[in-house]
Design a protein around this motif. Structure first.
Motif, PDB file in Angstrom:
ATOM      1  N   THR A  47       0.837  -1.193   0.000  1.00 14.38           N
ATOM      2  CA  THR A  47       0.000   0.000   0.000  1.00 14.38           C
ATOM      3  C   THR A  47       0.875   1.248   0.000  1.00 14.38           C
ATOM      4  OG1 THR A  47      -1.921   1.026   1.087  1.00 14.38           O
ATOM      5  CG2 THR A  47      -0.206   0.157   2.534  1.00 14.38           C
ATOM      6  N   THR A  66     -12.588  -0.068   0.234  1.00 18.99           N
ATOM      7  CA  THR A  66     -11.595  -0.037  -0.840  1.00 18.99           C
ATOM      8  C   THR A  66     -12.246  -0.448  -2.160  1.00 18.99           C
ATOM      9  OG1 THR A  66      -9.843  -0.490   0.731  1.00 18.99           O
ATOM     10  CG2 THR A  66      -9.364  -0.981  -1.565  1.00 18.99           C
ATOM     11  N   HIS A 125     -20.086  -7.049   5.234  1.00 17.59           N
ATOM     12  CA  HIS A 125     -21.267  -7.603   5.899  1.00 17.59           C
ATOM     13  C   HIS A 125     -22.519  -7.232   5.121  1.00 17.59           C
ATOM     14  CE1 HIS A 125     -18.278  -7.109   9.223  1.00 17.59           C
ATOM     15  NE2 HIS A 125     -18.673  -8.344   9.456  1.00 17.59           N
ATOM     16  N   GLY A 156      -6.091  -3.749   1.363  1.00 19.59           N
ATOM     17  CA  GLY A 156      -6.448  -2.867   2.470  1.00 19.59           C
ATOM     18  C   GLY A 156      -7.935  -2.977   2.722  1.00 19.59           C
ATOM     19  N   GLY A 209     -16.699 -12.539   7.218  1.00 20.11           N
ATOM     20  CA  GLY A 209     -16.343 -13.361   8.363  1.00 20.11           C
ATOM     21  C   GLY A 209     -14.856 -13.482   8.593  1.00 20.11           C
ATOM     22  N   GLN A 240      -6.480  -8.023  10.579  1.00 17.82           N
ATOM     23  CA  GLN A 240      -7.198  -9.298  10.748  1.00 17.82           C
ATOM     24  C   GLN A 240      -6.338 -10.450  10.216  1.00 17.82           C
ATOM     25  OE1 GLN A 240     -11.358  -9.323   9.309  1.00 17.82           O
ATOM     26  NE2 GLN A 240     -11.312  -7.089   9.414  1.00 17.82           N
ATOM     27  N   ASP A 275     -12.114   9.327   2.432  1.00 22.43           N
ATOM     28  CA  ASP A 275     -11.629   8.382   1.416  1.00 22.43           C
ATOM     29  C   ASP A 275     -11.013   9.033   0.181  1.00 22.43           C
ATOM     30  OD1 ASP A 275     -12.240   5.909   2.775  1.00 22.43           O
ATOM     31  OD2 ASP A 275     -14.346   6.431   2.464  1.00 22.43           O
TER      32      ASP A 275
HETATM   33  N1  LIG Z   1      -3.174   4.380   0.080  1.00 25.53           N
HETATM   34  C1  LIG Z   1      -3.453   3.279  -0.593  1.00 25.53           C
HETATM   35  O1  LIG Z   1      -2.630   2.780  -1.372  1.00 25.53           O
HETATM   36  C2  LIG Z   1      -4.744   2.573  -0.322  1.00 25.53           C
HETATM   37  C3  LIG Z   1      -4.808   1.184  -0.444  1.00 25.53           C
HETATM   38  C4  LIG Z   1      -6.003   0.555  -0.147  1.00 25.53           C
HETATM   39  C5  LIG Z   1      -7.106   1.290   0.250  1.00 25.53           C
HETATM   40  N2  LIG Z   1      -7.005   2.641   0.319  1.00 25.53           N
HETATM   41  C6  LIG Z   1      -8.147   3.458   0.764  1.00 25.53           C
HETATM   42  O2  LIG Z   1      -8.192   3.363   2.184  1.00 25.53           O
HETATM   43  C7  LIG Z   1      -9.548   3.327   2.625  1.00 25.53           C
HETATM   44  C8  LIG Z   1      -9.744   2.031   3.401  1.00 25.53           C
HETATM   45  O3  LIG Z   1     -10.970   2.034   3.977  1.00 25.53           O
HETATM   46  P1  LIG Z   1     -11.279   1.238   5.343  1.00 25.53           P
HETATM   47  O4  LIG Z   1     -10.256   1.575   6.355  1.00 25.53           O
HETATM   48  O5  LIG Z   1     -12.721   1.469   5.629  1.00 25.53           O
HETATM   49  O6  LIG Z   1     -11.050  -0.287   5.014  1.00 25.53           O
HETATM   50  P2  LIG Z   1     -11.661  -1.407   4.045  1.00 25.53           P
HETATM   51  O7  LIG Z   1     -11.005  -2.657   4.496  1.00 25.53           O
HETATM   52  O8  LIG Z   1     -11.522  -1.039   2.623  1.00 25.53           O
HETATM   53  O9  LIG Z   1     -13.226  -1.479   4.374  1.00 25.53           O
HETATM   54  C9  LIG Z   1     -13.648  -1.774   5.658  1.00 25.53           C
HETATM   55  C10 LIG Z   1     -14.984  -2.466   5.594  1.00 25.53           C
HETATM   56  O10 LIG Z   1     -14.851  -3.772   5.035  1.00 25.53           O
HETATM   57  C11 LIG Z   1     -15.783  -4.647   5.634  1.00 25.53           C
HETATM   58  N3  LIG Z   1     -15.033  -5.735   6.310  1.00 25.53           N
HETATM   59  C12 LIG Z   1     -13.752  -5.704   6.775  1.00 25.53           C
HETATM   60  N4  LIG Z   1     -13.424  -6.893   7.306  1.00 25.53           N
HETATM   61  C13 LIG Z   1     -14.510  -7.689   7.182  1.00 25.53           C
HETATM   62  C14 LIG Z   1     -14.791  -9.043   7.540  1.00 25.53           C
HETATM   63  N5  LIG Z   1     -13.864  -9.819   8.133  1.00 25.53           N
HETATM   64  N6  LIG Z   1     -16.011  -9.553   7.242  1.00 25.53           N
HETATM   65  C15 LIG Z   1     -16.937  -8.789   6.624  1.00 25.53           C
HETATM   66  N7  LIG Z   1     -16.741  -7.499   6.267  1.00 25.53           N
HETATM   67  C16 LIG Z   1     -15.533  -6.958   6.536  1.00 25.53           C
HETATM   68  C17 LIG Z   1     -16.564  -3.815   6.643  1.00 25.53           C
HETATM   69  O11 LIG Z   1     -17.642  -3.223   5.911  1.00 25.53           O
HETATM   70  P3  LIG Z   1     -19.178  -3.516   6.154  1.00 25.53           P
HETATM   71  O12 LIG Z   1     -19.320  -4.088   7.539  1.00 25.53           O
HETATM   72  O13 LIG Z   1     -19.824  -2.189   5.991  1.00 25.53           O
HETATM   73  O14 LIG Z   1     -19.568  -4.434   5.096  1.00 25.53           O
HETATM   74  C18 LIG Z   1     -15.592  -2.712   6.969  1.00 25.53           C
HETATM   75  O15 LIG Z   1     -16.200  -1.556   7.465  1.00 25.53           O
HETATM   76  C19 LIG Z   1     -10.392   3.445   1.368  1.00 25.53           C
HETATM   77  O16 LIG Z   1     -10.697   4.800   1.140  1.00 25.53           O
HETATM   78  C20 LIG Z   1      -9.468   2.976   0.251  1.00 25.53           C
HETATM   79  O17 LIG Z   1      -9.776   3.517  -1.008  1.00 25.53           O
HETATM   80  C21 LIG Z   1      -5.841   3.297   0.070  1.00 25.53           C
END
Ligand SMILES: NC(=O)c1ccc[n+]([C@@H]2O[C@H](COP(=O)([O-])OP(=O)(O)OC[C@H]3O[C@@H](n4cnc5c(N)ncnc54)[C@H](OP(=O)(O)O)[C@@H]3O)[C@@H](O)[C@H]2O)c1
Length: 184
Positions: A8, A55, A81, A118, A96, A125, A21
């Motif tokens: 990342t 993401t 979820h 990410g 999960g 996790q 975001d």
């Molecule tokens: N700088 C970079 O290179 C880079 C790289 C990657 C991402 N990004 C950015 O960073 C931000 C990341 O967002 P974020 O921190 O919210 O993380 P994320 O991992 O993209 O999204 C988190 C969401 O994923 C779901 N989730 C995560 N683990 C889960 C599991 N075990 N089971 C079911 N659902 C699960 C949940 O959503 P629900 O419960 O709502 O379903 C949780 O709120 C985004 O804006 C992305 O574009 C940047």
């Protein structure tokens, strides 16, 4: 053996996106596409991709779709979820415990590595499940002050490689206790 790699870009103070975001602070930085830790080289070793729902939403909103709606040719897994429709392409919507996903991820990766795209909590996790081997971070020269964290837990790492790519300080770390770290 399949390795799990969190690749990342981050602000210097450990955020991968702003709280709303945005990646403007990142995408505006100069980068040599053929330089150290470049994407082409990295992606060539990747057989499967895993990411969280936020993401995925960012990718669907910002990538130029063209004739191929999903930007990755590798089998991809989106954790949520929510009752999300899978984007067109080789994308599975799952939820999960990440440990339970292991057989599917490794079968899909077919001997190559898994890219944990990410966010940071998802990478954590994987670390807690003993499924994080390498962390590769391109640090952009900017402090954000707040935003989406690079990683929310403590994780001990060993610096394996350090290079400059234009504006970025690129660091590759082995996760302590995993096969790439010394003494493991
Ligand atoms: N700088 C970079 O290179 C880079 C790289 C990657 C991402 N990004 C950015 O960073 C931000 C990341 O967002 P974020 O921190 O919210 O993380 P994320 O991992 O993209 O999204 C988190 C969401 O994923 C779901 N989730 C995560 N683990 C889960 C599991 N075990 N089971 C079911 N659902 C699960 C949940 O959503 P629900 O419960 O709502 O379903 C949780 O709120 C985004 O804006 C992305 O574009 C940047």
């Amino acid at each position: 053996m399949t390795a799990y790699r969190y690749y990342t870009a981050s602000s210097l103070d450990g955020f991968i996106a702003t709280a709303d975001d945005s990646l403007d602070w990142l995408l505006s930085q100069p980068l040599d596409a053929a330089g150290p830790m470049n994407y082409e080289e990295f992606i060539a070793g990747i057989g499967a991709i895993v990411m969280g729902a936020t993401t995925c939403a960012w990718i669907l909103e910002h990538e130029e779709s063209g004739p191929r709606p999903w930007p990755y040719s590798q089998p991809s897994f989106v954790l949520t979820h929510r009752d999300l429709a899978a984007p067109a392409g080789h994308v599975a919507v799952v939820s999960g415990d990440v440990a339970a996903l292991r057989p599917r991820l490794e079968e899909a990766a077919a001997g190559k590595d898994v890219w944990i795209v990410g966010g940071g909590d998802l990478a954590a996790q994987f670390a807690r499940a003993g499924m994080l081997d390498e962390v590769l971070i391109s640090y952009a020269p900017v402090m954000l002050g707040a935003g989406r964290p690079l990683f929310p837990d403590r994780l001990d790492l060993e610096l394996v490689e350090l290079a400059r790519n234009e504006a970025f300080a690129c660091a590759r770390y082995a996760v302590a206790g995993r096969p790439g770290a010394s003494g493991s």
